[in-house]
Design a protein around this motif. Structure first.
Motif, PDB file in Angstrom:
ATOM      1  N   TYR A 319     -20.338  -1.665  -7.734  1.00  0.00           N
ATOM      2  CA  TYR A 319     -18.916  -0.354  -8.001  1.00  0.00           C
ATOM      3  C   TYR A 319     -18.403   0.068  -6.377  1.00  0.00           C
ATOM      4  N   GLU A 320     -19.831   0.739  -5.740  1.00  0.00           N
ATOM      5  CA  GLU A 320     -19.308   1.751  -4.250  1.00  0.00           C
ATOM      6  C   GLU A 320     -18.505   0.023  -4.258  1.00  0.00           C
ATOM      7  N   LYS A 321     -19.150  -1.133  -3.557  1.00  0.00           N
ATOM      8  CA  LYS A 321     -18.597  -1.995  -3.236  1.00  0.00           C
ATOM      9  C   LYS A 321     -17.196  -2.627  -3.827  1.00  0.00           C
ATOM     10  N   MET A 322     -17.052  -2.515  -4.821  1.00  0.00           N
ATOM     11  CA  MET A 322     -15.154  -2.541  -5.801  1.00  0.00           C
ATOM     12  C   MET A 322     -14.443  -1.422  -5.008  1.00  0.00           C
ATOM     13  N   MET A 323     -14.980  -0.459  -5.421  1.00  0.00           N
ATOM     14  CA  MET A 323     -14.165   0.543  -4.281  1.00  0.00           C
ATOM     15  C   MET A 323     -13.970   0.637  -3.451  1.00  0.00           C
ATOM     16  N   THR A 324     -14.812   0.154  -2.437  1.00  0.00           N
ATOM     17  CA  THR A 324     -15.072  -0.035  -0.984  1.00  0.00           C
ATOM     18  C   THR A 324     -13.194  -1.597  -0.979  1.00  0.00           C
ATOM     19  N   LEU A 325     -13.463  -1.833  -1.756  1.00  0.00           N
ATOM     20  CA  LEU A 325     -12.220  -2.891  -1.447  1.00  0.00           C
ATOM     21  C   LEU A 325     -11.102  -2.641  -1.683  1.00  0.00           C
ATOM     22  N   LEU A 326     -11.145  -1.473  -3.321  1.00  0.00           N
ATOM     23  CA  LEU A 326      -9.963  -1.209  -3.656  1.00  0.00           C
ATOM     24  C   LEU A 326      -8.984  -0.343  -2.284  1.00  0.00           C
ATOM     25  N   LEU A 327      -9.969   0.739  -2.226  1.00  0.00           N
ATOM     26  CA  LEU A 327      -9.516   1.573  -1.158  1.00  0.00           C
ATOM     27  C   LEU A 327      -9.288   1.022  -0.056  1.00  0.00           C
ATOM     28  N   GLY A 328      -9.351  -0.002   0.698  1.00  0.00           N
ATOM     29  CA  GLY A 328      -9.272  -0.605   1.514  1.00  0.00           C
ATOM     30  C   GLY A 328      -8.009  -1.272   1.433  1.00  0.00           C
ATOM     31  N   LEU A 329      -7.878  -2.201   0.675  1.00  0.00           N
ATOM     32  CA  LEU A 329      -6.571  -2.649   0.141  1.00  0.00           C
ATOM     33  C   LEU A 329      -5.584  -1.948   0.240  1.00  0.00           C
ATOM     34  N   TYR A 330      -5.626  -0.155   0.096  1.00  0.00           N
ATOM     35  CA  TYR A 330      -5.025   0.781  -0.457  1.00  0.00           C
ATOM     36  C   TYR A 330      -3.953   0.425   0.848  1.00  0.00           C
ATOM     37  N   TYR A 331      -5.103   1.378   1.506  1.00  0.00           N
ATOM     38  CA  TYR A 331      -4.782   1.712   3.162  1.00  0.00           C
ATOM     39  C   TYR A 331      -3.980   0.480   4.063  1.00  0.00           C
ATOM     40  N   LEU A 332      -4.711  -0.634   3.875  1.00  0.00           N
ATOM     41  CA  LEU A 332      -4.123  -1.821   4.327  1.00  0.00           C
ATOM     42  C   LEU A 332      -2.798  -1.459   5.091  1.00  0.00           C
ATOM     43  N   TYR A 333      -2.162  -2.009   3.857  1.00  0.00           N
ATOM     44  CA  TYR A 333      -0.763  -2.499   3.437  1.00  0.00           C
ATOM     45  C   TYR A 333       0.179  -1.179   4.137  1.00  0.00           C
ATOM     46  N   ARG A 334      -0.760  -0.307   3.330  1.00  0.00           N
ATOM     47  CA  ARG A 334       0.565   0.951   3.666  1.00  0.00           C
ATOM     48  C   ARG A 334       0.376   1.096   4.635  1.00  0.00           C
ATOM     49  N   LYS A 335      -0.329   1.307   5.614  1.00  0.00           N
ATOM     50  CA  LYS A 335       0.119   1.608   7.422  1.00  0.00           C
ATOM     51  C   LYS A 335       0.558   0.041   8.136  1.00  0.00           C
ATOM     52  N   SER A 336      -0.005  -0.375   7.582  1.00  0.00           N
ATOM     53  CA  SER A 336       0.510  -1.813   8.346  1.00  0.00           C
ATOM     54  C   SER A 336       2.422  -2.237   7.451  1.00  0.00           C
ATOM     55  N   PRO A 337       3.750  -2.496   7.763  1.00  0.00           N
ATOM     56  CA  PRO A 337       4.407  -2.914   7.016  1.00  0.00           C
ATOM     57  C   PRO A 337       4.609  -4.026   7.830  1.00  0.00           C
ATOM     58  N   LYS A 338       3.951  -4.664   8.874  1.00  0.00           N
ATOM     59  CA  LYS A 338       3.797  -6.552   8.882  1.00  0.00           C
ATOM     60  C   LYS A 338       3.043  -6.580   8.119  1.00  0.00           C
ATOM     61  N   LEU A 339       1.820  -6.490   7.706  1.00  0.00           N
ATOM     62  CA  LEU A 339       0.821  -6.695   7.252  1.00  0.00           C
ATOM     63  C   LEU A 339       1.752  -7.015   5.411  1.00  0.00           C
ATOM     64  N   LYS A 340       2.240  -5.978   5.563  1.00  0.00           N
ATOM     65  CA  LYS A 340       2.815  -5.991   3.916  1.00  0.00           C
ATOM     66  C   LYS A 340       4.270  -6.707   4.014  1.00  0.00           C
ATOM     67  N   MET A 341       4.654  -7.486   4.859  1.00  0.00           N
ATOM     68  CA  MET A 341       6.133  -8.355   5.187  1.00  0.00           C
ATOM     69  C   MET A 341       5.041  -9.842   4.925  1.00  0.00           C
ATOM     70  N   GLY A 342       3.689 -10.099   5.757  1.00  0.00           N
ATOM     71  CA  GLY A 342       3.083 -10.966   4.921  1.00  0.00           C
ATOM     72  C   GLY A 342       2.353 -11.515   3.897  1.00  0.00           C
TER      73      GLY A 342
END
Length: 474
Positions: A319-342
């Motif tokens: 469960y902790e591993k899943m939460m780390t993944l979901l939160l990481g994906l959210y902040y990764l694409y929220r703060k990087s327009p370049k990754l969001k376009m990719g």
């Protein structure tokens, strides 16, 4: 000729008249006896087209004739005992009643001068202008917009051809109109508490973007079987301690003129399970019991469901591993327009609809977690391929790609989605305004039955898989 000659011996005799038979005479006698014994009832439908008609003590009166000629000997002034529609029609045609009708119409008609009609039109125009601006102010507050937008919406209404006038078109004017709306709405809430035999309230804390802590108060009343949950007030307490929250609640009820109702009609409190609220020694519940020993306190069922879920799931390492993944994906694409376009190009390459990772947690935790899991599963192929392609330039993407490729984690996510869906439905049902404890109990029992059935299916699947893996004896 002889028959016509005998006519002179009968008074009132006319040629061609037939003598009445015995049956005709008996029929007339029966009708007279029926009319003499018949009791006529007053029909309320007669008053729909006759506003002057009054029925009292078994008699009919004419109100307009009594007002104009109270000393007259008319039957409808002293009281008509002949309850028949024919009596009403006869009175309507009388000269005295017609004069009374004319006098009543002339008295009720108000002279309308030119100045009066102009003033009436002016008032109607101002009311129309205020109604447009009040709807705009209500929209601004309802959808959490800035009052700086209020001025631009008024300008847009003018461009559309709407007459909004020149007053109350600024942001301060919109705030003034909203204060008027809120005062009227709060007066209705206070009236519902005053008219109810008892009430309960819900108190919870919240914070705005500046970091200030607010205490909001919602009341619940029941009038004629109709349950109403209404917002009462929101304000800042001196601190988050139970004594300051208690003083803040008492002050709010006193400011609204509900001090007596708070003392006499309060029967229940609902809050979260924090120690400053539900503490038995020094919490808000303990302070209220000093003045309201009969009060019934309820730990918010939606909060209890979240706590029970987290206490159960925190023992699972995945469960902790899943939460780390979901939160990481959210902040990764929220703060990087370049990754969001990719990521967008990756969804286009897989010919699927783009679903961005959503935030885990929030005001409704279980529904938000369910949404994040659903978006991750639906867009898993596109997200994983983009993470793997971006891992050469982004260390965060590389780490998340390794976690997303874990087969054990994927199996856990799919299993959790099946378990969490009935819990999400239960959470949303517990948050409805018109719910009672009896309704909540039914929803909880139904969710238990669904989870029990799901557990049986899981054990059946495991048994089948174990049997299939056993070696066949020769």
């Amino acid at each position: 000729m002889a028959n016509f000659f005998n006519l002179k011996f009968f008074d009132g005799a006319k040629p061609g008249m037939k003598r009445k038979t015995v049956s005709d005479l008996s029929r007339e006698n029966n009708k007279k006896q029926y009319e003499s014994k018949r009791e006529r009832d007053f029909q309320s439908s007669w008053q729909k087209t006759r506003p002057w008609l009054i029925h009292e003590d078994g008699k009919m009166f004419c109100k307009w004739c009594k007002d104009t000629n109270p000393d007259s000997d008319s039957t409808f002034i002293k009281g008509c005992e002949n309850i028949r529609i024919d009596s009403l029609k006869t009175h309507e045609k009388s000269k005295q009643h017609l004069r009374s009708v004319d006098r009543h119409v002339n008295v009720n008609e108000q002279p309308t001068s030119q100045a009066t009609s102009c003033l009436t039109k002016l008032n109607k125009s101002q009311i129309g202008q205020l109604s447009i601006k009040m709807r705009t102010a209500h929209f601004i507050a309802k959808h959490h917009k800035s009052f700086l937008d209020y001025k631009h919406i008024c300008e847009l209404d003018k461009m559309k051809g709407l007459d909004v006038g020149t007053s109350y078109t600024t942001d301060k004017g919109g705030a003034t109109l909203l204060q008027s709306i809120s005062s009227v709405t709060r007066a209705d809430v206070c009236q519902s508490i005053t008219s109810a035999k008892f009430f309960s309230f819900t108190c919870d804390g919240s914070s705005d973007f500046t970091g200030d802590d607010y205490e909001s108060i919602y009341t619940r009343t029941c009038t004629n079987g109709v349950i109403q949950d209404q917002f009462l007030s929101i304000g800042i307490a001196k601190s988050a301690s139970s004594s300051d929250i208690h003083d803040h609640i008492c002050e709010n009820f006193a400011k609204l003129g509900l001090e007596n109702e708070f003392k006499a009609k309060l029967v229940g409190l609902c809050s979260d399970g924090a120690s400053n609220m539900q503490g038995h020694k020094s919490g808000l519940v303990a302070l209220l019991r000093k003045t309201h020993p009969h009060i019934v306190t309820v730990h918010c069922l939606a909060h209890r469901l979240e706590l029970a879920f987290k206490d159960t799931i925190k023992k699972v390492p995945l469960y902790e591993k899943m939460m780390t993944l979901l939160l990481g994906l959210y902040y990764l694409y929220r703060k990087s327009p370049k990754l969001k376009m990719g990521l967008k190009r990756s969804f286009e390459a897989h010919q699927t609809k783009m679903l961005l990772p959503t935030r885990v947690g929030g005001t409704r935790w279980l529904p938000h977690l369910d949404l994040a899991i659903r978006n991750f599963i639906r867009g898993y192929k596109a997200v994983r391929s983009h993470l793997e392609s971006s891992s050469h330039t982004s260390p965060k993407a590389e780490g998340l790609a390794k976690i997303a490729g874990d087969s054990n984690l994927l199996g856990f996510v799919l299993s959790l989605q099946a378990v969490i869906q009935p819990l999400v439905r239960l959470s949303l049902n517990l948050q409805k305004d018109d719910q009672t404890l009896a309704d909540d109990h039914c929803h909880v029992e139904a969710t238990r039955a669904v989870l029990s059935h799901l557990t049986e299916k899981v054990w059946q699947y495991r048994g089948q898989s174990c049997n299939s893996s056993l070696p066949v004896s020769s």
